[in-house]
Design a protein around this motif. Sequence first.
Motif, mmCIF file in Angstrom:
data_model
loop_
_atom_site.group_PDB
_atom_site.id
_atom_site.type_symbol
_atom_site.label_atom_id
_atom_site.label_comp_id
_atom_site.label_asym_id
_atom_site.label_seq_id
_atom_site.Cartn_x
_atom_site.Cartn_y
_atom_site.Cartn_z
ATOM 1 N N LEU A 156 25.866 0.140 -43.337
ATOM 2 C CA LEU A 156 25.377 1.513 -43.300
ATOM 3 C C LEU A 156 24.745 1.831 -41.946
ATOM 4 C CD1 LEU A 156 23.799 1.887 -46.856
ATOM 5 C CD2 LEU A 156 26.156 2.207 -46.119
ATOM 6 N N GLY A 157 24.018 0.873 -41.392
ATOM 7 C CA GLY A 157 23.408 1.082 -40.086
ATOM 8 C C GLY A 157 24.432 1.312 -39.000
ATOM 9 N N THR A 158 25.596 0.669 -39.123
ATOM 10 C CA THR A 158 26.660 0.863 -38.137
ATOM 11 C C THR A 158 27.199 2.285 -38.198
ATOM 12 O OG1 THR A 158 27.271 -1.470 -38.363
ATOM 13 C CG2 THR A 158 28.881 -0.014 -37.316
ATOM 14 N N LEU A 159 27.348 2.819 -39.409
ATOM 15 C CA LEU A 159 27.809 4.203 -39.563
ATOM 16 C C LEU A 159 26.807 5.197 -38.977
ATOM 17 C CD1 LEU A 159 29.317 4.242 -43.176
ATOM 18 C CD2 LEU A 159 30.561 4.579 -41.035
ATOM 19 N N ILE A 160 25.519 4.955 -39.229
ATOM 20 C CA ILE A 160 24.491 5.847 -38.704
ATOM 21 C C ILE A 160 24.462 5.785 -37.175
ATOM 22 C CG2 ILE A 160 22.007 6.232 -38.544
ATOM 23 C CD1 ILE A 160 23.187 7.300 -41.103
ATOM 24 N N ALA A 161 24.530 4.568 -36.617
ATOM 25 C CA ALA A 161 24.507 4.413 -35.160
ATOM 26 C C ALA A 161 25.715 5.089 -34.524
ATOM 27 C CB ALA A 161 24.463 2.935 -34.791
ATOM 28 N N ALA A 162 26.876 4.950 -35.138
ATOM 29 C CA ALA A 162 28.090 5.576 -34.595
ATOM 30 C C ALA A 162 27.991 7.095 -34.655
ATOM 31 C CB ALA A 162 29.312 5.101 -35.381
ATOM 32 N N THR A 163 27.464 7.617 -35.748
ATOM 33 C CA THR A 163 27.310 9.066 -35.875
ATOM 34 C C THR A 163 26.329 9.591 -34.834
ATOM 35 O OG1 THR A 163 27.754 8.899 -38.251
ATOM 36 C CG2 THR A 163 26.777 10.948 -37.456
ATOM 37 N N THR A 164 25.259 8.838 -34.576
ATOM 38 C CA THR A 164 24.289 9.230 -33.547
ATOM 39 C C THR A 164 24.972 9.326 -32.183
ATOM 40 O OG1 THR A 164 22.482 8.159 -34.766
ATOM 41 C CG2 THR A 164 22.116 8.618 -32.425
ATOM 42 N N LYS A 165 25.792 8.337 -31.839
ATOM 43 C CA LYS A 165 26.517 8.370 -30.573
ATOM 44 C C LYS A 165 27.482 9.557 -30.525
ATOM 45 C CE LYS A 165 26.394 3.357 -29.754
ATOM 46 N NZ LYS A 165 27.216 2.125 -29.624
ATOM 47 N N PHE A 166 28.106 9.832 -31.644
ATOM 48 C CA PHE A 166 29.039 10.955 -31.708
ATOM 49 C C PHE A 166 28.314 12.278 -31.470
ATOM 50 C CE2 PHE A 166 31.083 14.209 -34.461
ATOM 51 C CZ PHE A 166 32.220 14.401 -33.714
ATOM 52 N N VAL A 167 27.171 12.470 -32.124
ATOM 53 C CA VAL A 167 26.400 13.698 -31.928
ATOM 54 C C VAL A 167 25.920 13.791 -30.484
ATOM 55 C CG1 VAL A 167 24.298 14.938 -32.585
ATOM 56 C CG2 VAL A 167 25.725 13.893 -34.346
ATOM 57 N N ASP A 168 25.484 12.672 -29.904
ATOM 58 C CA ASP A 168 25.081 12.659 -28.491
ATOM 59 C C ASP A 168 26.222 13.175 -27.608
ATOM 60 O OD1 ASP A 168 22.594 11.629 -29.097
ATOM 61 O OD2 ASP A 168 23.119 9.552 -28.602
ATOM 62 N N ALA A 169 27.437 12.691 -27.866
ATOM 63 C CA ALA A 169 28.591 13.091 -27.062
ATOM 64 C C ALA A 169 28.915 14.564 -27.245
ATOM 65 C CB ALA A 169 29.801 12.231 -27.418
ATOM 66 N N VAL A 170 28.826 15.048 -28.487
ATOM 67 C CA VAL A 170 29.105 16.454 -28.774
ATOM 68 C C VAL A 170 28.122 17.355 -28.034
ATOM 69 C CG1 VAL A 170 29.008 18.204 -30.587
ATOM 70 C CG2 VAL A 170 30.221 16.059 -31.001
ATOM 71 N N VAL A 171 26.837 17.012 -28.107
ATOM 72 C CA VAL A 171 25.813 17.813 -27.447
ATOM 73 C C VAL A 171 25.990 17.773 -25.929
ATOM 74 C CG1 VAL A 171 23.330 18.013 -27.037
ATOM 75 C CG2 VAL A 171 24.170 17.566 -29.348
ATOM 76 N N ALA A 172 26.304 16.598 -25.391
ATOM 77 C CA ALA A 172 26.481 16.464 -23.947
ATOM 78 C C ALA A 172 27.680 17.261 -23.446
ATOM 79 C CB ALA A 172 26.632 14.991 -23.570
ATOM 80 N N ARG A 173 28.769 17.280 -24.228
ATOM 81 C CA ARG A 173 29.961 18.029 -23.813
ATOM 82 C C ARG A 173 29.763 19.534 -23.937
ATOM 83 N NH1 ARG A 173 32.919 14.399 -27.019
ATOM 84 N NH2 ARG A 173 33.110 16.048 -28.564
ATOM 85 N N GLY A 174 28.888 19.945 -24.859
ATOM 86 C CA GLY A 174 28.694 21.371 -25.086
ATOM 87 C C GLY A 174 29.816 22.013 -25.869
ATOM 88 N N ASP A 175 30.432 21.251 -26.799
ATOM 89 C CA ASP A 175 31.466 21.845 -27.641
ATOM 90 C C ASP A 175 30.900 23.026 -28.422
ATOM 91 O OD1 ASP A 175 33.386 19.892 -26.944
ATOM 92 O OD2 ASP A 175 32.600 18.529 -28.475
ATOM 93 N N ASP A 176 31.711 24.062 -28.623
ATOM 94 C CA ASP A 176 31.308 25.165 -29.492
ATOM 95 C C ASP A 176 31.432 24.755 -30.955
ATOM 96 O OD1 ASP A 176 30.686 27.285 -27.613
ATOM 97 O OD2 ASP A 176 32.812 27.242 -27.115
ATOM 98 N N VAL A 177 32.569 24.153 -31.291
ATOM 99 C CA VAL A 177 32.845 23.786 -32.682
ATOM 100 C C VAL A 177 33.525 22.425 -32.715
ATOM 101 C CG1 VAL A 177 33.931 24.483 -34.856
ATOM 102 C CG2 VAL A 177 33.208 26.234 -33.230
#
Length: 326
Positions: free
Chosen positions: A165-186
């Motif tokens: 479960l911790g691996t899923l949470i850590a991966a999702t955190t990295k994914f959100v970091d990337a989304v915010v950094a890229r500035g995707d609209d959707v």
Amino acid sequence: MTLSMLAHAFLAAAIAHERAHTPVPDGLISLTCNEIQHLFTQPVPPARAPTPLVRMATTRPDPGPATTGAEQFPCEDHDLRHGRPGTPGSWQSWLPILGSITMTVLITVWGASPGVGKSTLCTGLSQWLADTGQRVDHFREEEVLTRPQFAAVAEEFTTTGTVALGTLIAATTKFVDAVVARGDDVVIADALMPFVPTLLAMGHGEETIDAFMTDLTAVLARVRSVMVFLDGNAQSALSRAAMREGEQWMDWYVGKLAGYQVSPPVADVASAVQYLLRERAVTLDAARRKDWRLIVIERADELSPDEVLRVAQRRLRPWLKTVTHG
């Protein structure tokens, strides 16, 4: 405790001031107290030089093409808490414009069964939004094993057949970091979050799933997430999937479920349908208990793909006004 009360009082005063003195323009959605909290605790660029990390309706860059890439782009690190009162980057100077800041919208699509039309809807939504000039990241179902942010998930699953479960949470955190950094609209995510079917397949009970959902909800607070659930008759949807994939597909699918630690156990098509009914119930209940934004499209298996897309477009508009301008 006193600091927590003061912090909450500050956030409440900030949002009250913003709504009283700088009303949100028509077509935009006011930020919640929780969303404003994340604006103050996340690095954002100074007001004089907007970047894709914080994108204001009054200073939007030229729309870019749809993208499915996962590269992280550098952004200027600037902490609002370090600014001096009245200077660019100080929290006081940002209060008048908080209501105009756009958050990335994460649309995660799930369904009652394979064959109900999740992937088709994701493709349709991605094309629709890209055609309006939005920066769209279409996260296809199979990409969970190839996206760099989910590399640890892929490695763990390949090696052990399960994922912590911790691996899923850590991966999702990295994914959100990337989304915010890229500035995707959707971001359109096909069968990704909230991972409930994966957790059920690994034998986790509802108490564990509830605790996981608490952590996942906190990670996703930096984006405006909406779950679209395509409801319908699991038996009919399975038959439609079998017609699409070929006569051997149903045996493969039943065998896959039979190899998991699911409850009730699966041995044939009838028991697979019973399991899918439980998967549906647990998924929807978990989302509702954590107050996820949830859109359920009833009897999706009886609608054409175009009809499902139109329903989804209409019901998503309240959350998409900030990026589609109504």
